[in-house]
Design a protein around this motif. Structure first.
Motif, PDB file in Angstrom:
ATOM      1  N   GLY A  31      37.349  23.543   2.871  1.00 39.81           N
ATOM      2  CA  GLY A  31      37.713  22.243   3.419  1.00 39.81           C
ATOM      3  C   GLY A  31      38.954  21.707   2.745  1.00 39.81           C
ATOM      4  O   GLY A  31      39.228  22.021   1.591  1.00 39.81           O
ATOM      5  N   ARG A  32      39.699  20.923   3.504  1.00 35.89           N
ATOM      6  CA  ARG A  32      40.871  20.265   2.949  1.00 35.89           C
ATOM      7  C   ARG A  32      41.114  18.972   3.707  1.00 35.89           C
ATOM      8  O   ARG A  32      40.832  18.879   4.911  1.00 35.89           O
ATOM      9  CB  ARG A  32      42.120  21.148   2.974  1.00 35.89           C
ATOM     10  CG  ARG A  32      42.806  21.327   4.286  1.00 35.89           C
ATOM     11  CD  ARG A  32      42.215  22.355   5.205  1.00 35.89           C
ATOM     12  NE  ARG A  32      42.258  23.695   4.660  1.00 35.89           N
ATOM     13  CZ  ARG A  32      41.372  24.624   4.959  1.00 35.89           C
ATOM     14  NH1 ARG A  32      40.388  24.371   5.809  1.00 35.89           N
ATOM     15  NH2 ARG A  32      41.439  25.829   4.455  1.00 35.89           N
ATOM     16  N   PRO A  33      41.617  17.936   2.989  1.00 31.98           N
ATOM     17  CA  PRO A  33      41.886  16.654   3.645  1.00 31.98           C
ATOM     18  C   PRO A  33      43.132  16.739   4.520  1.00 31.98           C
ATOM     19  O   PRO A  33      44.108  17.391   4.158  1.00 31.98           O
ATOM     20  CB  PRO A  33      42.090  15.687   2.471  1.00 31.98           C
ATOM     21  CG  PRO A  33      42.512  16.546   1.328  1.00 31.98           C
ATOM     22  CD  PRO A  33      41.900  17.903   1.549  1.00 31.98           C
ATOM     23  N   MET A  34      43.053  16.097   5.669  1.00 26.92           N
ATOM     24  CA  MET A  34      44.177  16.045   6.604  1.00 26.92           C
ATOM     25  C   MET A  34      44.334  14.583   7.039  1.00 26.92           C
ATOM     26  O   MET A  34      43.350  13.866   7.201  1.00 26.92           O
ATOM     27  CB  MET A  34      43.916  16.917   7.831  1.00 26.92           C
ATOM     28  CG  MET A  34      43.631  18.373   7.543  1.00 26.92           C
ATOM     29  SD  MET A  34      45.010  19.281   6.825  1.00 26.92           S
ATOM     30  CE  MET A  34      45.953  19.684   8.277  1.00 26.92           C
ATOM     31  N   SER A  35      45.567  14.175   7.265  1.00 21.34           N
ATOM     32  CA  SER A  35      45.825  12.808   7.683  1.00 21.34           C
ATOM     33  C   SER A  35      45.336  12.581   9.110  1.00 21.34           C
ATOM     34  O   SER A  35      45.661  13.333  10.018  1.00 21.34           O
ATOM     35  CB  SER A  35      47.323  12.518   7.593  1.00 21.34           C
ATOM     36  OG  SER A  35      47.596  11.210   8.049  1.00 21.34           O
ATOM     37  N   ASN A  36      44.529  11.539   9.295  1.00 15.41           N
ATOM     38  CA  ASN A  36      44.025  11.165  10.616  1.00 15.41           C
ATOM     39  C   ASN A  36      44.887  10.026  11.125  1.00 15.41           C
ATOM     40  O   ASN A  36      44.941   8.969  10.525  1.00 15.41           O
ATOM     41  CB  ASN A  36      42.562  10.705  10.503  1.00 15.41           C
ATOM     42  CG  ASN A  36      41.992  10.286  11.832  1.00 15.41           C
ATOM     43  OD1 ASN A  36      42.186  10.947  12.826  1.00 15.41           O
ATOM     44  ND2 ASN A  36      41.277   9.182  11.845  1.00 15.41           N
ATOM     45  N   ASN A  37      45.576  10.238  12.227  1.00 15.55           N
ATOM     46  CA  ASN A  37      46.484   9.233  12.751  1.00 15.55           C
ATOM     47  C   ASN A  37      45.717   8.160  13.512  1.00 15.55           C
ATOM     48  O   ASN A  37      45.272   8.379  14.626  1.00 15.55           O
ATOM     49  CB  ASN A  37      47.515   9.898  13.667  1.00 15.55           C
ATOM     50  CG  ASN A  37      48.500   8.905  14.219  1.00 15.55           C
ATOM     51  OD1 ASN A  37      48.433   7.723  13.925  1.00 15.55           O
ATOM     52  ND2 ASN A  37      49.420   9.382  15.014  1.00 15.55           N
ATOM     53  N   GLY A  38      45.581   7.004  12.902  1.00 13.42           N
ATOM     54  CA  GLY A  38      44.841   5.908  13.508  1.00 13.42           C
ATOM     55  C   GLY A  38      45.476   5.315  14.750  1.00 13.42           C
ATOM     56  O   GLY A  38      44.829   4.580  15.476  1.00 13.42           O
ATOM     57  N   GLU A  39      46.745   5.638  15.010  1.00 13.77           N
ATOM     58  CA  GLU A  39      47.405   5.092  16.191  1.00 13.77           C
ATOM     59  C   GLU A  39      47.018   5.847  17.459  1.00 13.77           C
ATOM     60  O   GLU A  39      47.253   5.382  18.564  1.00 13.77           O
ATOM     61  CB  GLU A  39      48.924   5.167  16.016  1.00 13.77           C
ATOM     62  CG  GLU A  39      49.436   4.281  14.905  1.00 13.77           C
ATOM     63  CD  GLU A  39      50.934   4.429  14.702  1.00 13.77           C
ATOM     64  OE1 GLU A  39      51.631   4.842  15.654  1.00 13.77           O
ATOM     65  OE2 GLU A  39      51.399   4.132  13.596  1.00 13.77           O
ATOM     66  N   VAL A  40      46.429   7.019  17.307  1.00 14.46           N
ATOM     67  CA  VAL A  40      46.094   7.858  18.446  1.00 14.46           C
ATOM     68  C   VAL A  40      44.644   7.601  18.858  1.00 14.46           C
ATOM     69  O   VAL A  40      43.755   7.575  18.031  1.00 14.46           O
ATOM     70  CB  VAL A  40      46.274   9.356  18.089  1.00 14.46           C
ATOM     71  CG1 VAL A  40      45.805  10.240  19.218  1.00 14.46           C
ATOM     72  CG2 VAL A  40      47.727   9.629  17.748  1.00 14.46           C
ATOM     73  N   GLU A  41      44.422   7.410  20.141  1.00 14.23           N
ATOM     74  CA  GLU A  41      43.061   7.211  20.631  1.00 14.23           C
ATOM     75  C   GLU A  41      42.372   8.570  20.716  1.00 14.23           C
ATOM     76  O   GLU A  41      42.842   9.482  21.383  1.00 14.23           O
ATOM     77  CB  GLU A  41      43.077   6.530  21.997  1.00 14.23           C
ATOM     78  CG  GLU A  41      41.666   6.243  22.473  1.00 14.23           C
ATOM     79  CD  GLU A  41      41.611   5.106  23.463  1.00 14.23           C
ATOM     80  OE1 GLU A  41      40.637   5.078  24.213  1.00 14.23           O
ATOM     81  OE2 GLU A  41      42.524   4.272  23.478  1.00 14.23           O
ATOM     82  N   TYR A  42      41.248   8.700  20.023  1.00 15.93           N
ATOM     83  CA  TYR A  42      40.534   9.965  19.980  1.00 15.93           C
ATOM     84  C   TYR A  42      39.872  10.233  21.329  1.00 15.93           C
ATOM     85  O   TYR A  42      39.103   9.422  21.833  1.00 15.93           O
ATOM     86  CB  TYR A  42      39.481   9.945  18.869  1.00 15.93           C
ATOM     87  CG  TYR A  42      38.781  11.269  18.716  1.00 15.93           C
ATOM     88  CD1 TYR A  42      39.464  12.376  18.232  1.00 15.93           C
ATOM     89  CD2 TYR A  42      37.458  11.419  19.083  1.00 15.93           C
ATOM     90  CE1 TYR A  42      38.841  13.600  18.106  1.00 15.93           C
ATOM     91  CE2 TYR A  42      36.815  12.645  18.949  1.00 15.93           C
ATOM     92  CZ  TYR A  42      37.513  13.725  18.470  1.00 15.93           C
ATOM     93  OH  TYR A  42      36.890  14.943  18.344  1.00 15.93           O
ATOM     94  N   ASP A  43      40.187  11.397  21.909  1.00 14.33           N
ATOM     95  CA  ASP A  43      39.630  11.767  23.210  1.00 14.33           C
ATOM     96  C   ASP A  43      38.904  13.110  23.146  1.00 14.33           C
ATOM     97  O   ASP A  43      38.614  13.715  24.172  1.00 14.33           O
ATOM     98  CB  ASP A  43      40.730  11.804  24.273  1.00 14.33           C
ATOM     99  CG  ASP A  43      41.795  12.862  23.983  1.00 14.33           C
ATOM    100  OD1 ASP A  43      41.684  13.586  22.964  1.00 14.33           O
ATOM    101  OD2 ASP A  43      42.741  12.968  24.783  1.00 14.33           O
TER     102      ASP A  43
END
Length: 137
Positions: A31-43
């Motif tokens: 596992g590794r941390p990745m940046s989650n872009n909060g501006e994108v609506e998760y679909d």
């Protein structure tokens, strides 16, 4: 009460980091941390950028089954199972590029060795306090 993917998307916007897990050549899970872009609506599809020479890319080339873990506030958590694709074409990189990624990729989509990981969810399980559920895609 069951949540929809749109309900989850609104809560996931507040989560800055997702943990991306892959299967290693030796059969372990990494596992590794990745940046989650909060501006994108998760679909049901997520996009992450990395470099060609990483273990992440090697793992995905051998086994495209991955998982994502999101930990939010007040007991909100999401576990995603999915399939990963490695995208290298500039058009795809540009389509999902967001401001701020330059801190890791100084030349933007022209950064040498940049790769985008697209994760298409097959199953999303969530916990929100005492409420929990599953969405199959």
């Amino acid at each position: 009460m069951s949540k929809t993917l749109q309900d989850l998307s609104q809560k996931m916007r507040k989560i800055d980091i997702a943990m991306l897990s892959t299967h290693t050549a030796g059969g372990n899970i990494a596992g590794r941390p990745m940046s989650n872009n909060g501006e994108v609506e998760y679909d049901g599809t997520s996009y992450y950028y990395t470099y060609e020479d990483t273990r992440t890319v090697q793992d995905i080339e051998k086994d495209d089954r991955v998982s994502l873990a999101f930990m939010g506030e007040k007991g909100f958590s999401v576990a995603v199972e999915g399939k990963a694709k490695l995208m290298r074409d500039k058009a795809s990189l540009e389509e999902h590029w967001t401001k701020g990624l330059e801190q890791w990729f100084k030349d933007g989509v022209d950064t040498p060795g940049i790769v985008m990981i697209q994760v298409d969810a097959t199953r999303v399980h969530y916990w929100d306090g005492e409420d929990q559920g599953e969405i199959k895609l």
